[in-house]
Design a protein around this motif. Sequence first.
Motif, mmCIF file in Angstrom:
data_model
loop_
_atom_site.group_PDB
_atom_site.id
_atom_site.type_symbol
_atom_site.label_atom_id
_atom_site.label_comp_id
_atom_site.label_asym_id
_atom_site.label_seq_id
_atom_site.Cartn_x
_atom_site.Cartn_y
_atom_site.Cartn_z
ATOM 1 N N ASP A 162 0.837 -1.200 0.000
ATOM 2 C CA ASP A 162 0.000 0.000 0.000
ATOM 3 C C ASP A 162 0.876 1.256 0.000
ATOM 4 O O ASP A 162 1.723 1.417 0.876
ATOM 5 N N PRO A 163 0.649 2.167 -0.992
ATOM 6 C CA PRO A 163 1.511 3.364 -1.088
ATOM 7 C C PRO A 163 1.464 4.258 0.154
ATOM 8 O O PRO A 163 2.390 5.020 0.392
ATOM 9 N N ARG A 164 0.390 4.154 0.949
ATOM 10 C CA ARG A 164 0.338 4.965 2.173
ATOM 11 C C ARG A 164 1.456 4.591 3.147
ATOM 12 O O ARG A 164 1.840 5.352 4.021
ATOM 13 N N HIS B 27 -11.564 -5.229 15.630
ATOM 14 C CA HIS B 27 -12.490 -4.841 14.567
ATOM 15 C C HIS B 27 -11.846 -3.709 13.773
ATOM 16 O O HIS B 27 -11.556 -2.648 14.313
ATOM 17 N N HIS B 28 -11.635 -3.961 12.491
ATOM 18 C CA HIS B 28 -10.903 -3.017 11.644
ATOM 19 C C HIS B 28 -11.823 -1.907 11.162
ATOM 20 O O HIS B 28 -12.514 -2.063 10.149
ATOM 21 N N THR B 29 -11.815 -0.795 11.886
ATOM 22 C CA THR B 29 -12.766 0.298 11.643
ATOM 23 C C THR B 29 -12.072 1.593 11.228
ATOM 24 O O THR B 29 -12.702 2.637 11.170
ATOM 25 N N ASP B 30 -10.767 1.505 10.982
ATOM 26 C CA ASP B 30 -9.990 2.730 10.808
ATOM 27 C C ASP B 30 -9.380 2.837 9.412
ATOM 28 O O ASP B 30 -8.229 2.462 9.179
ATOM 29 N N ALA B 31 -10.168 3.367 8.485
ATOM 30 C CA ALA B 31 -9.718 3.475 7.092
ATOM 31 C C ALA B 31 -8.573 4.464 6.935
ATOM 32 O O ALA B 31 -7.800 4.378 5.977
ATOM 33 N N ASP B 32 -8.452 5.389 7.854
ATOM 34 C CA ASP B 32 -7.382 6.386 7.751
ATOM 35 C C ASP B 32 -6.039 5.822 8.208
ATOM 36 O O ASP B 32 -5.049 5.907 7.490
ATOM 37 N N ARG B 33 -6.011 5.271 9.395
ATOM 38 C CA ARG B 33 -4.732 4.827 9.941
ATOM 39 C C ARG B 33 -4.369 3.407 9.512
ATOM 40 O O ARG B 33 -3.213 3.016 9.501
ATOM 41 N N ASP C 202 -12.875 -1.684 18.901
ATOM 42 C CA ASP C 202 -13.049 -0.713 17.824
ATOM 43 C C ASP C 202 -11.706 0.002 17.629
ATOM 44 O O ASP C 202 -11.343 0.893 18.390
ATOM 45 N N MET C 203 -11.002 -0.425 16.613
ATOM 46 C CA MET C 203 -9.639 0.083 16.395
ATOM 47 C C MET C 203 -9.594 1.614 16.362
ATOM 48 O O MET C 203 -8.699 2.239 16.924
ATOM 49 N N LYS C 204 -10.579 2.203 15.706
ATOM 50 C CA LYS C 204 -10.570 3.655 15.508
ATOM 51 C C LYS C 204 -10.668 4.411 16.829
ATOM 52 O O LYS C 204 -9.964 5.401 17.035
ATOM 53 N N THR C 205 -11.526 3.950 17.708
ATOM 54 C CA THR C 205 -11.734 4.706 18.948
ATOM 55 C C THR C 205 -10.925 4.166 20.132
ATOM 56 O O THR C 205 -10.648 4.899 21.069
#
Lengths: 354, 354
Positions: A173-175, A304-310, A340-343
Amino acid sequence: MKKINKSIYYFSVLTILIAFTSCKEQTNAEESVVSNTVQPAEIKDPLPSWNEGKTKQAIVSFVNAVTDKNSADYVLPKDRIATFDNDGTLWAEQPVYAQLLFAFDRIKTLAPEHPEWKNKQPFKAVLENDQKTLMESGEKGILEIVAITHAGMSTNDFETIVNNWITVAKQPDPRFKDRLFTEMIYQPMLELLDYLRVNDFEVFIVSGGGIEFMRPWTEKVYGVPTQNVVGSSVQVAYDYNDGEPVLKRIAKVDFIDDKVGKPVGINSHIGKKPILAFGNSTGDQQMLEWSQSKGTKTFQGLVHHTDADREWAYGPDSHIGTFSDELMKKADSSGWHVVDMKTEWKVVFPSDLK
Amino acid sequence: MKKINKSIYYFSVLTILIAFTSCKEQTNAEESVVSNTVQPAEIKDPLPSWNEGKTKQAIVSFVNAVTDKNSADYVLPKDRIATFDNDGTLWAEQPVYAQLLFAFDRIKTLAPEHPEWKNKQPFKAVLENDQKTLMESGEKGILEIVAITHAGMSTNDFETIVNNWITVAKQPDPRFKDRLFTEMIYQPMLELLDYLRVNDFEVFIVSGGGIEFMRPWTEKVYGVPTQNVVGSSVQVAYDYNDGEPVLKRIAKVDFIDDKVGKPVGINSHIGKKPILAFGNSTGDQQMLEWSQSKGTKTFQGLVHHTDADREWAYGPDSHIGTFSDELMKKADSSGWHVVDMKTEWKVVFPSDLK
């Protein structure tokens, strides 16, 4: 990619372990971590990359309960078994399993010795990065690729091949440009592994990935030695080899450590039920059921993979690390902890700490 | 008994493990055991039941070399893997494997539910203690007995059955009247296991006996937890069982952990070569070869049963624990340490200490 991903789930990657120890010094250390309020701040919080929230509280409360000799839920160190899935639980599994990319890279490396591959599928598709044709080759094609890349050599030679690859292979992934796969590991989970080990848990990896694909690097990356890695395997055969004995890897599946295979692998390698089990997908459901059936206080967790940004956000529709609606319902009704990965995670990768 | 013993070798019993630990306190303890001359006498000698002699010297010298950080042969604790055969190496295997007697006793226990066995071989022969007919039933007969006694139940229920048996089952030789099988263990080997563990070795049992026949009691008897027991196995299948998941034992051999199977079992469960391996028969040769091929300093030992008075004397002609002339030659040419039980062991069983 549906068929490919499915059949390749069984050939992913990696990792966790720690030796259980009855050493009193470590027990003292553990007590100071969880109860001594005069310790420096960084020792007081064993999970600094976890936001205060339900999962962190539940983990600390669980560890306190099973390690407190005065608790009704006290568990002897020898029975403090913790099992962790690898792909998507300890390290990233998107956009595609590292072990599949290992297989493709291996085909490219071997290509000069196989000029015929230029005109032979599925090898031609791999060499030309032709995903469409590769998909069309289906499970049969993937098994051909796996056979040639994962078998035919000694276990020793395979270890060398994996080591050579994992030290240079990079996340596509280029990110995450120039990031090694072994850098795409989850900082909060590393802290959890350490926290458990300090509390005399023995940590195992129980992964659908290849056991011998993971073992060369799990100790360095997660502190999990080879003897605490459970995974899928091919058959091997002993060859005395004129006094230089080797185990030859055979292109025949021996064991698939996924879904109903996870309790089987745990039984075979560990021989007792984990009191803590952590996964992230439908492939982990049976491992969590097995843990919960122990009859004493246990803990089950699902990333739970909820973090599209990180990282990535995916769930029931993903072919990698599927988190089905049924699994969510099951987690809810069973009291399993969905992270919840994001939070819940302050940072995702160790590099985020910098 | 030839055929019976041969096919039943794979269903014997037991034992050893220890967690490797990086705890500094233990490392200090180790140093004082092997080098501190102001310690009390009983601490100075880690192997008090071994006569001063070549094997004892070789063991102490080996352990000193691999644990001395200034030695060229120093081995990190994580790689101090030791593997021990069980039958004839850690406990007595004569006059017949405990696991075979377990199977026969189990047939007798189940007989009331199977009135047809009174007239059906090989069960009739077991019930009537008719060794001649039992021998004539050969491998097929034994497999029938094993299938009915070792499969068809959950792993949980099998554990209970083994526990109930092992706590009361007695050694049949009249010289050891009323002695439990778990009392027929070798005091010098118990000391060796402890000595290795104090020196941060992780001790595994690698036995042809059934893995789930050994695990219920190896921790209590040898300090070896279930996760460090490798043995022969039957297949198991996961059953969700309405939320009370079980693994059902199936009457189909999954793995035979003997001869060439031992390196395979070691690779599967441990993933690295043992630096110390101990056996007592031709079934252990490949395990010792595998250990010796590690490329660093290693130790290979074989218990030689030479003491007809205190235990049993047997060798190339025995169908249990065969120590062939070829194995003796191999040991000699390879520098493996053959322990003459009669001259090298001060005592054999723990009860001899009293």
